[in-house]
Design an enzyme around this catalytic site. Sequence first.
Site, PDB file in Angstrom:
ATOM      1  CG  ASN A  11      -1.551   1.091   1.400  1.00 49.30           C
ATOM      2  OD1 ASN A  11      -1.778   2.088   0.371  1.00 49.30           O
ATOM      3  ND2 ASN A  11      -2.102   1.582   2.596  1.00 49.30           N
ATOM      4  CD1 TRP A  12       3.697   1.278  -2.651  1.00 52.12           C
ATOM      5  CD2 TRP A  12       3.658   2.363  -4.711  1.00 52.12           C
ATOM      6  NE1 TRP A  12       4.750   0.809  -3.425  1.00 52.12           N
ATOM      7  CE2 TRP A  12       4.620   1.256  -4.857  1.00 52.12           C
ATOM      8  CE3 TRP A  12       3.464   3.093  -5.797  1.00 52.12           C
ATOM      9  CZ2 TRP A  12       5.334   1.097  -5.975  1.00 52.12           C
ATOM     10  CZ3 TRP A  12       4.272   2.901  -6.982  1.00 52.12           C
ATOM     11  CH2 TRP A  12       5.100   1.989  -7.076  1.00 52.12           C
ATOM     12  CE  LYS A  13       0.090   3.336   4.784  1.00 45.74           C
ATOM     13  NZ  LYS A  13      -0.067   3.458   6.199  1.00 45.74           N
ATOM     14  CG  HIS A  97      -5.834   2.125   5.001  1.00 42.60           C
ATOM     15  ND1 HIS A  97      -5.591   2.973   5.791  1.00 42.60           N
ATOM     16  CD2 HIS A  97      -4.824   1.359   4.753  1.00 42.60           C
ATOM     17  CE1 HIS A  97      -4.273   2.730   6.340  1.00 42.60           C
ATOM     18  NE2 HIS A  97      -3.811   1.478   5.982  1.00 42.60           N
ATOM     19  CD  GLU A  99      -2.861   5.792   6.635  1.00 41.35           C
ATOM     20  OE1 GLU A  99      -3.030   5.749   5.370  1.00 41.35           O
ATOM     21  OE2 GLU A  99      -2.255   5.246   7.193  1.00 41.35           O
ATOM     22  CD  GLU A 169      -3.520  -2.345   7.201  1.00 42.05           C
ATOM     23  OE1 GLU A 169      -2.432  -2.551   6.916  1.00 42.05           O
ATOM     24  OE2 GLU A 169      -4.401  -1.294   6.925  1.00 42.05           O
ATOM     25  N   GLY A 175       2.157   2.161  10.569  1.00 45.39           N
ATOM     26  CA  GLY A 175       3.193   3.205  10.188  1.00 45.39           C
ATOM     27  C   GLY A 175       3.915   3.599  11.643  1.00 45.39           C
ATOM     28  CB  SER A 215       4.996  -1.844  11.770  1.00 46.21           C
ATOM     29  OG  SER A 215       4.472  -0.730  12.038  1.00 46.21           O
ATOM     30  N   GLY A 236       2.619  -1.159   4.319  1.00 41.56           N
ATOM     31  CA  GLY A 236       2.821   0.268   3.900  1.00 41.56           C
ATOM     32  C   GLY A 236       4.133   0.666   3.447  1.00 41.56           C
ATOM     33  N   GLY A 237       4.927   1.214   4.457  1.00 43.33           N
ATOM     34  CA  GLY A 237       6.297   1.855   4.304  1.00 43.33           C
ATOM     35  C   GLY A 237       7.374   0.591   3.930  1.00 43.33           C
TER      36      GLY A 237
HETATM   37  P1  PGA Z   1       2.802   0.226   7.498  1.00 44.08           P
HETATM   38  O1  PGA Z   1       1.186   0.430   6.913  1.00 44.08           O
HETATM   39  O2  PGA Z   1       3.332  -1.293   6.970  1.00 44.08           O
HETATM   40  O3  PGA Z   1       3.582   1.444   7.183  1.00 44.08           O
HETATM   41  O4  PGA Z   1       2.685   0.201   9.051  1.00 44.08           O
HETATM   42  C1  PGA Z   1       0.354  -0.486   6.624  1.00 44.08           C
HETATM   43  C2  PGA Z   1      -1.085   0.208   6.149  1.00 44.08           C
HETATM   44  O5  PGA Z   1      -1.309   1.087   6.275  1.00 44.08           O
HETATM   45  O6  PGA Z   1      -1.592  -0.712   5.271  1.00 44.08           O
END
Ligand code: PGA
Length: 257
Positions: A11-13, A97, A99, A169, A175, A215, A236-237
Amino acid sequence: MTERRPLLIGNWKMYKTLAEARSFAQELGQQSTRLCMAIDYGICAPFTSLHLLRVMLPAQVRIGAQDVYYETEGAFTGEISAPMLADFGTHFVLVGHSERRSLFGESNAMVAKKAAAVLRHGMVPVVCVGESLAERERGETLAVVLSQLDAVFDALADADIADFVVAYEPVWAIGSGKTATVNDAGEVASAIRTHLATIRSAEFAANLRILYGGSVKPGNIASFLEHADIDGALVGGASLEANSFADMAEAAGGCSA
Ligand code: PGA
């Protein structure tokens, strides 16, 4: 016993210009032999990079969107519909998600309509659920997660579902560098599967892929996948660098070569 293929989704956000997305695709292409064929892959990128990624990513990596609007077309300035995404080969769509829920006010009802729209257009919804830290500390984790799922599955009671993914999640792990323990994540994944067997069917629950997210990185992905009810990861990251994505593919195992 159903065979559930492991699934690794990035997930590149809101990261990467077109030039950066192109470099990622080129680098991953050079390392494509590290992407074991026993695993399914997806990259959920900003809309602006999806077309380029569909053309440039190694064939085993499917493209995904991070959001969708549930109406088909109309006066909805700024939105993108499910048929638009399906039209150019989008495979996965993240829905709900945390966010989106916390920063953009997405309700359970909207998440349900989005998941239904994704299914209607032949794509795979990746429905994200998870509790906040305060909810976990109050012992409400399962109540929160299962009620988020109930809202979606109530709306999908009559829907034909070919493929469906749930991403667990915990909001506090996203993050933050903090992960849930494998036991805690696995306990929630098992509860999700048991619950869906009750509200949908045993067969649906047995085929459902459940991802852990929060994470995840090359050094910890394997431990999550060891749990019988965790079928992959939403990352994500650590999905932003091609090398790290390929490291996770290798660490997820399944291939000896
Ligand atoms: P993260 O993000 O791996 O950077 O914690 C996960 C996500 O938001 O799907």
